[in-house]
Design a protein around this motif. Sequence first.
Motif, PDB file in Angstrom:
ATOM      1  N   UNK A 129       0.799  -1.096  -0.095  1.00  0.00           N
ATOM      2  CA  UNK A 129       0.033  -0.081  -0.029  1.00  0.00           C
ATOM      3  C   UNK A 129       0.819   1.228   0.052  1.00  0.00           C
ATOM      4  N   UNK A 130       0.643   2.283  -0.971  1.00  0.00           N
ATOM      5  CA  UNK A 130       1.409   3.499  -0.869  1.00  0.00           C
ATOM      6  C   UNK A 130       1.174   4.465  -0.034  1.00  0.00           C
ATOM      7  N   UNK A 131       1.898   5.151   0.758  1.00  0.00           N
ATOM      8  CA  UNK A 131       1.640   5.956   1.653  1.00  0.00           C
ATOM      9  C   UNK A 131       1.554   7.215   1.112  1.00  0.00           C
ATOM     10  N   UNK A 132       0.956   8.237   1.823  1.00  0.00           N
ATOM     11  CA  UNK A 132       0.989   9.726   1.258  1.00  0.00           C
ATOM     12  C   UNK A 132       2.142  10.475   0.787  1.00  0.00           C
ATOM     13  N   UNK A 133       3.357   9.884   1.466  1.00  0.00           N
ATOM     14  CA  UNK A 133       4.611  10.473   0.981  1.00  0.00           C
ATOM     15  C   UNK A 133       5.346   9.535  -0.060  1.00  0.00           C
ATOM     16  N   UNK A 134       4.497   8.713  -0.553  1.00  0.00           N
ATOM     17  CA  UNK A 134       5.099   7.890  -1.734  1.00  0.00           C
ATOM     18  C   UNK A 134       5.793   6.718  -1.325  1.00  0.00           C
ATOM     19  N   UNK A 135       6.035   6.184  -0.399  1.00  0.00           N
ATOM     20  CA  UNK A 135       6.674   5.039   0.208  1.00  0.00           C
ATOM     21  C   UNK A 135       5.574   3.876   0.036  1.00  0.00           C
ATOM     22  N   UNK A 136       6.393   2.701  -0.221  1.00  0.00           N
ATOM     23  CA  UNK A 136       5.400   1.562  -0.379  1.00  0.00           C
ATOM     24  C   UNK A 136       5.441   0.685   1.063  1.00  0.00           C
ATOM     25  N   UNK A 137       4.345   0.670   1.852  1.00  0.00           N
ATOM     26  CA  UNK A 137       4.187  -0.075   2.728  1.00  0.00           C
ATOM     27  C   UNK A 137       4.000  -1.568   2.723  1.00  0.00           C
ATOM     28  N   UNK A 138       4.652  -2.610   3.200  1.00  0.00           N
ATOM     29  CA  UNK A 138       4.514  -3.811   2.962  1.00  0.00           C
ATOM     30  C   UNK A 138       4.413  -4.482   4.214  1.00  0.00           C
ATOM     31  N   UNK A 139       3.729  -5.311   4.367  1.00  0.00           N
ATOM     32  CA  UNK A 139       3.290  -6.190   5.636  1.00  0.00           C
ATOM     33  C   UNK A 139       3.487  -7.819   5.021  1.00  0.00           C
ATOM     34  N   UNK A 140       3.978  -8.457   6.042  1.00  0.00           N
ATOM     35  CA  UNK A 140       4.153 -10.028   5.769  1.00  0.00           C
ATOM     36  C   UNK A 140       4.501 -10.800   6.721  1.00  0.00           C
ATOM     37  N   UNK A 141       4.532 -12.202   6.795  1.00  0.00           N
ATOM     38  CA  UNK A 141       4.651 -12.983   7.956  1.00  0.00           C
ATOM     39  C   UNK A 141       6.080 -13.388   7.983  1.00  0.00           C
ATOM     40  N   UNK A 142       6.700 -13.454   9.260  1.00  0.00           N
ATOM     41  CA  UNK A 142       7.739 -13.822   9.614  1.00  0.00           C
ATOM     42  C   UNK A 142       8.016 -14.965  10.315  1.00  0.00           C
ATOM     43  N   UNK A 143       7.869 -16.154   9.413  1.00  0.00           N
ATOM     44  CA  UNK A 143       7.846 -17.347   9.962  1.00  0.00           C
ATOM     45  C   UNK A 143       7.908 -18.513   8.741  1.00  0.00           C
ATOM     46  N   UNK A 144       8.430 -19.707   9.071  1.00  0.00           N
ATOM     47  CA  UNK A 144       8.308 -20.717   7.969  1.00  0.00           C
ATOM     48  C   UNK A 144       7.161 -21.057   7.378  1.00  0.00           C
ATOM     49  N   UNK A 145       6.880 -21.247   5.968  1.00  0.00           N
ATOM     50  CA  UNK A 145       5.692 -21.444   5.489  1.00  0.00           C
ATOM     51  C   UNK A 145       4.960 -22.483   6.203  1.00  0.00           C
ATOM     52  N   UNK A 146       5.268 -23.639   6.680  1.00  0.00           N
ATOM     53  CA  UNK A 146       4.503 -24.853   7.253  1.00  0.00           C
ATOM     54  C   UNK A 146       3.995 -24.108   8.530  1.00  0.00           C
ATOM     55  N   UNK A 147       4.536 -23.213   9.167  1.00  0.00           N
ATOM     56  CA  UNK A 147       3.815 -22.623  10.289  1.00  0.00           C
ATOM     57  C   UNK A 147       2.640 -21.460  10.051  1.00  0.00           C
ATOM     58  N   UNK A 148       3.076 -20.990   8.981  1.00  0.00           N
ATOM     59  CA  UNK A 148       1.956 -19.974   8.537  1.00  0.00           C
ATOM     60  C   UNK A 148       0.686 -20.624   7.838  1.00  0.00           C
ATOM     61  N   UNK A 149       0.952 -21.789   7.176  1.00  0.00           N
ATOM     62  CA  UNK A 149      -0.368 -22.703   6.842  1.00  0.00           C
ATOM     63  C   UNK A 149      -0.941 -23.224   7.959  1.00  0.00           C
TER      64      UNK A 149
END
Length: 357
Positions: free
Chosen positions: A271-291
């Motif tokens: 998602x772009x912020x008002x100042x033009x940066x790109x805000x990125x969220x994500x999971x910090x874990x192994x794929x098996x744990x995420x699933x």
Amino acid sequence: MKALSSTASALVWMISLTGAALPSNAADVSDCPSDERAAYICNVRNAEDLVAVRDTAWVIAGRVTDPPTQGGFYLIDARSGAASPMAPDFRGATAPIYSECPGAPGKDEFAAHGIAIRYGTGSKHELYAVNHNGRESVEIFDLDVSGERPELIWKGCVVVPRAVMPNSVAPVSGGGFMVTSFGIRTDPETYQKALAGGISGFVAKWAPGQGWSEVPGTQFSANNGVALSEDGKRLFVTGWGDRKLHVVSLGEMPYTHQAVELGAVHPDNIRATDDGRLLIAGQAAMPADIFACTKLPTCEVGFKVIAVDPRSLSVEPLLDEPGSRSFGGASAAILVGNEIWVGTFNGSRIARYPLRK
């Protein structure tokens, strides 16, 4: 392939296709006071993607739930934090630009996944939403913010090609849009490729009068979030599988490609912020744990939120959280005033963290 009736994100989609399911009896959290880490907005099930409506106090969240008949959108007042289901009006006629759309999905055949807004003039805009309930499609709505509460009026749809596994959407000039395909629905090995960090997806573009085409140079690992530069000349795509931000030039042949290492995080929405940066969220874990966390009422895996400068491609960490029974598995982040609002693909809250200067 039959369209899925229950999908909280492309990650949950993959698990659903392999036989697992979200808990249908997960209770909403009705009492969720602030803790030492964050304040919370309660009773918002699987707010997988978030968008703050420009020049208003409103936030719209995708609403993908199980059972899917509870899907749609949430509308949140950023001033009070009050959230409520947002029911679109599906009685509108199909706009001529979407003449191949088979008709409105109906309130029980729609659940918003990735969302995006095309801003118009004044108080009239358009909202795009990826839908998995009943059909794999992008549903388009007129968004009117002139009243006391924003209103959504359905105006058409575009059904995606059989191979496309739609995740996020971004409008482009000329009335079209781009969609990330996390995997390839016709490839029986697409999940294994994504888990291994191999090429599994791509970006598809739909243009009025031209239909669908694949965007050159966008074959990455589990394509997830998508955004365009302000001038429309660069495309930003998160690779959930390879943990990178991919930057691809548009309108050039040969195209150029840059890959930005994002560290120990599986990046989700952009998602772009008002100042033009790109805000990125994500999971910090192994794929098996995420699933595995999709089998719980709330995903408890850790997560990160980072900001990327679209010009220098420098990376700035903003949040690094362990996850808990209250909140985890972040999939989207936006800036609202002096807070970072974070959504998740599996949980009953939106978390609000103070923005550290």
